[in-house]
Design an enzyme around this catalytic site. Structure first.
Site, short mmCIF file in Angstrom:
data_model
loop_
_atom_site.label_atom_id
_atom_site.label_comp_id
_atom_site.label_asym_id
_atom_site.label_seq_id
_atom_site.Cartn_x
_atom_site.Cartn_y
_atom_site.Cartn_z
N ASP A 146 21.50 111.03 0.11
CA ASP A 146 20.53 111.74 0.96
C ASP A 146 20.46 113.20 0.58
OD1 ASP A 146 20.34 109.34 2.29
OD2 ASP A 146 21.72 109.92 3.88
N ASP B 98 25.79 112.29 -4.50
CA ASP B 98 25.32 112.04 -3.13
C ASP B 98 23.94 111.36 -3.15
OD1 ASP B 98 25.11 112.26 -0.33
OD2 ASP B 98 24.13 114.22 -0.51
#
Lengths: 172, 172
Positions: free
Chosen positions: A9, A7
């Site tokens: 963020d 991922d």
């Protein structure tokens, strides 16, 4: 070679720094860390929905400590994909790709995925800070990256990691 | 509910029209269809690498005939994702999302995936015009959408479809 979905963020990009700083810039008040614990980002930062739409929010996000060196090592041992929920904020697409090119130049365009739902992602390992992504993941290993919004929850079947050094311990 | 991964370029978006028109605009010469058969896009259109980088190439692409109505029906019966190789051309990301929003407003941001390699995509059915995507797909059903570059090849284990009406016959 095992495949990892990483991922952006809250895992590679320190978006909380952006939320804290932009909130302070706009209101003159810096929230205390304990004010945002246990709340999703937009519950903790009521101006967040406006800030993520502003120019530079994603482009200027700080890089999470140690993530560059450790991801570079992972990139030699695993099939690494950066998988980011980005289509909700269309302007973020170009900023996120530019940010990756700047800070993670060893990640090629072939390894980037900008999506909405991550349900369609097929990999062996997922590193993410949101349960909504990890819970639907069909691969074997799920690492929950600690962020204020998930700090009060039990990690359950996921392995909690607080730092990139913790990720290194798990995967290197 | 079965999941379908639907390609954009050459399946929803008629990029060949763009290549033919832009080549003619720049050189004054319109290529004949038979000149481009059996060649990959950039082999057939030597100016293609420059044209895909120009403003509006993806934004102004015509919509493939019947694709809107048939995809809208599929969207009620399947879990539909639009999966487009887009990160090679970063400027295309915003144009592609705007194009989808304009022509396929029933497709939400949650159903969009802009990636490089499609190897990471997990679905039951894939509709694509490129063997490189279909051959690595781990789902059961693969539909090869006819385009000039694949016209001379045997479809092999993939089901060849020439039009969106053919897709409807297979999936509706």
């Amino acid at each position: 070679m095992k495949r990892i979905a990483v991922d952006m963020d809250g895992v590679l990009a320190d978006v909380y720094s952006q939320f804290f700083n932009l909130h302070e810039q706009q209101t003159g008040y810096r929230k205390a860390p304990e004010e945002v614990v246990g709340k999703l980002e937009f519950e903790a930062f009521e101006l967040g929905p406006q800030h993520v739409l502003s120019d530079g929010f994603f482009l200027n996000a700080p890089v999470m400590q140690d993530s560059q060196a450790i991801l570079q090592k992972l990139n030699t041992l695993y099939e690494v994909y950066i998988v980011s929920a980005a289509t909700e904020f269309p302007k973020s697409l170009a900023e996120k790709q530019a940010w990756l090119n700047q800070h993670f130049p060893f990640i090629s365009w072939k390894q980037m995925v900008f999506c909405g739902s991550k349900n369609i992602i097929h990999a062996d390992i997922m590193i993410d800070d949101h349960f909504k992504n990890l819970d639907h993941f069909t691969g074997k290993t799920t690492l929950l990256f600690s962020q204020p919004h998930n700090a009060l929850q039990e990690s359950g079947r996921h392995i909690r990691v607080d730092t990139w050094k913790d990720i290194a311990v798990q995967l290197l």
